[in-house]
Design a protein around this motif. Structure first.
Motif, PDB file in Angstrom:
ATOM      1  N   ALA A 110      -3.144   4.575  -2.014  1.00  0.00           N
ATOM      2  CA  ALA A 110      -4.058   5.104  -1.006  1.00  0.00           C
ATOM      3  C   ALA A 110      -4.316   6.591  -1.224  1.00  0.00           C
ATOM      4  O   ALA A 110      -4.768   7.291  -0.314  1.00  0.00           O
ATOM      5  CB  ALA A 110      -3.479   4.872   0.386  1.00  0.00           C
ATOM      6  N   ASP A 111      -4.041   7.075  -2.442  1.00  0.00           N
ATOM      7  CA  ASP A 111      -4.204   8.497  -2.769  1.00  0.00           C
ATOM      8  C   ASP A 111      -5.038   8.648  -4.042  1.00  0.00           C
ATOM      9  O   ASP A 111      -4.554   9.149  -5.060  1.00  0.00           O
ATOM     10  CB  ASP A 111      -2.825   9.131  -2.950  1.00  0.00           C
TER      11      ASP A 111
ATOM     12  N   CYS B  68       7.982   4.130  -0.883  1.00  0.00           N
ATOM     13  CA  CYS B  68       7.308   3.433  -1.994  1.00  0.00           C
ATOM     14  C   CYS B  68       8.255   3.099  -3.138  1.00  0.00           C
ATOM     15  O   CYS B  68       8.322   1.941  -3.567  1.00  0.00           O
ATOM     16  CB  CYS B  68       6.121   4.246  -2.491  1.00  0.00           C
ATOM     17  N   PRO B  69       9.009   4.079  -3.668  1.00  0.00           N
ATOM     18  CA  PRO B  69       9.902   3.713  -4.766  1.00  0.00           C
ATOM     19  C   PRO B  69      10.981   2.717  -4.348  1.00  0.00           C
ATOM     20  O   PRO B  69      11.351   1.831  -5.122  1.00  0.00           O
ATOM     21  CB  PRO B  69      10.511   5.050  -5.200  1.00  0.00           C
ATOM     22  N   THR B  70      11.467   2.848  -3.121  1.00  0.00           N
ATOM     23  CA  THR B  70      12.487   1.906  -2.652  1.00  0.00           C
ATOM     24  C   THR B  70      11.933   0.497  -2.573  1.00  0.00           C
ATOM     25  O   THR B  70      12.550  -0.471  -3.040  1.00  0.00           O
ATOM     26  CB  THR B  70      13.023   2.332  -1.272  1.00  0.00           C
ATOM     27  N   THR B  71      10.734   0.360  -1.988  1.00  0.00           N
ATOM     28  CA  THR B  71      10.132  -0.966  -1.823  1.00  0.00           C
ATOM     29  C   THR B  71       9.771  -1.579  -3.173  1.00  0.00           C
ATOM     30  O   THR B  71      10.005  -2.773  -3.408  1.00  0.00           O
ATOM     31  CB  THR B  71       8.886  -0.882  -0.928  1.00  0.00           C
ATOM     32  N   LEU B  72       9.210  -0.787  -4.074  1.00  0.00           N
ATOM     33  CA  LEU B  72       8.843  -1.319  -5.389  1.00  0.00           C
ATOM     34  C   LEU B  72      10.082  -1.731  -6.181  1.00  0.00           C
ATOM     35  O   LEU B  72      10.049  -2.715  -6.929  1.00  0.00           O
ATOM     36  CB  LEU B  72       8.021  -0.287  -6.162  1.00  0.00           C
TER      37      LEU B  72
ATOM     38  N   VAL C   1      -2.617   6.409 -13.651  1.00  0.00           N
ATOM     39  CA  VAL C   1      -1.385   6.930 -13.055  1.00  0.00           C
ATOM     40  C   VAL C   1      -0.715   5.861 -12.197  1.00  0.00           C
ATOM     41  O   VAL C   1       0.506   5.677 -12.227  1.00  0.00           O
ATOM     42  CB  VAL C   1      -1.684   8.194 -12.224  1.00  0.00           C
ATOM     43  N   VAL C   2      -1.520   5.140 -11.423  1.00  0.00           N
ATOM     44  CA  VAL C   2      -0.978   4.084 -10.563  1.00  0.00           C
ATOM     45  C   VAL C   2      -0.306   3.005 -11.402  1.00  0.00           C
ATOM     46  O   VAL C   2       0.804   2.548 -11.085  1.00  0.00           O
ATOM     47  CB  VAL C   2      -2.092   3.461  -9.697  1.00  0.00           C
TER      48      VAL C   2
ATOM     49  N   LEU D  78       0.855  -1.194   0.000  1.00  0.00           N
ATOM     50  CA  LEU D  78       0.000   0.000   0.000  1.00  0.00           C
ATOM     51  C   LEU D  78       0.891   1.245   0.000  1.00  0.00           C
ATOM     52  O   LEU D  78       1.800   1.358   0.821  1.00  0.00           O
ATOM     53  CB  LEU D  78      -0.878  -0.014   1.251  1.00  0.00           C
ATOM     54  N   GLY D  79       0.626   2.182  -0.923  1.00  0.00           N
ATOM     55  CA  GLY D  79       1.439   3.393  -0.982  1.00  0.00           C
ATOM     56  C   GLY D  79       0.774   4.469  -1.814  1.00  0.00           C
ATOM     57  O   GLY D  79      -0.454   4.528  -1.906  1.00  0.00           O
ATOM     58  N   PHE D  80       1.587   5.313  -2.456  1.00  0.00           N
ATOM     59  CA  PHE D  80       1.054   6.350  -3.343  1.00  0.00           C
ATOM     60  C   PHE D  80       2.188   6.848  -4.230  1.00  0.00           C
ATOM     61  O   PHE D  80       3.372   6.731  -3.877  1.00  0.00           O
ATOM     62  CB  PHE D  80       0.399   7.493  -2.561  1.00  0.00           C
ATOM     63  N   THR D  81       1.851   7.402  -5.387  1.00  0.00           N
ATOM     64  CA  THR D  81       2.880   7.722  -6.380  1.00  0.00           C
ATOM     65  C   THR D  81       3.712   8.953  -6.017  1.00  0.00           C
ATOM     66  O   THR D  81       4.806   9.110  -6.549  1.00  0.00           O
ATOM     67  CB  THR D  81       2.257   7.941  -7.771  1.00  0.00           C
TER      68      THR D  81
END
Length: 215
Positions: free
Chosen positions: A118-119, A88-92, A127-128, A79-82
């Motif tokens: 979540a945004d 988020c970018p690190t985990t992805l 976009v996601v 769960l994150g947001f762009t």
């Protein structure tokens, strides 16, 4: 009825009742035992998988992402947001490395990654998807209106919250969210969790082992 007959009648009724119970027990269908999963080193498995309530998230192609979409594969949910600056970018990026490791597994059962934004105010499904696919093209991506997102996150023991920024601009805000990874089994049930800091090589190996054990 004589006093001598009454005790005999009681005994007979008890015997009949016990016989009926034994007969029902003998013919009752066996309850299947839960399969024993292999030991994991980086993912904590739940003692019993948790059945999730129904959900329908929105994907870029207009289709709904439901539990049926996820069945047949082990799935890592993040769960994150762009607009996320770091987590988020690190985990992805780390998950993309795991996805490369899984590339040798059959596509029909290969583990998958699901990124849920979540945004929804700023992150449309398109976009996601564009954001998630920049890390790995196989990543599933979705979002939904906030009430549906809250219900989905809560079912996975995840949380998120909108945090206003320092300016009065309505678009100046961030999203605080859980950083954990949630593991869904091939029946789309919550089966495990991994907490940061992640042993991503261990997570990748765990998912590969779990996938192979299900064959």
């Amino acid at each position: 009825m004589s006093r001598r007959i009454l005790p005999l009648l009681v005994i007979a009724l008890l015997a009949a009742g016990l016989g009926f119970w034994a007969s029902r027990r003998a013919h009752a269908p066996a309850v299947p035992a839960l399969p024993t999963l292999p030991a994991t080193r980086a993912v904590t498995l739940l003692p019993t998988p948790r059945v999730l309530p129904a959900f329908a998230l929105q994907q870029a192609d207009g289709s709904a992402l439901t539990p049926d979409t996820l069945k047949g594969h082990w799935t890592v949910v993040f769960l994150g947001f762009t607009h996320c600056p770091d987590v988020c970018p690190t985990t992805l990026a780390q998950l993309a490395g795991a996805q490369k490791q899984w590339a040798t597994l059959p596509a029909a059962t290969r583990p998958r990654v699901l990124f849920v934004s979540a945004d929804p105010e700023r992150d449309t499904p398109q976009v996601v998807a564009q954001y998630a696919h920049a890390f790995h093209p196989d990543t599933l991506a979705a979002t939904a209106p906030v009430p549906q997102l809250e219900a989905f996150a809560r079912s996975l023991s995840l949380v998120f919250m909108k945090v206003p920024g320092p300016s009065s601009d309505a678009t100046d805000y961030s999203i605080d969210h859980s950083a954990a990874l949630v593991l869904l089994d091939p029946q789309a049930r919550m089966a495990g969790v991994a907490q940061p800091p992640f042993d991503m090589k261990g997570i990748a190996a765990d998912l590969e082992t779990l996938t192979q054990s299900a064959r």
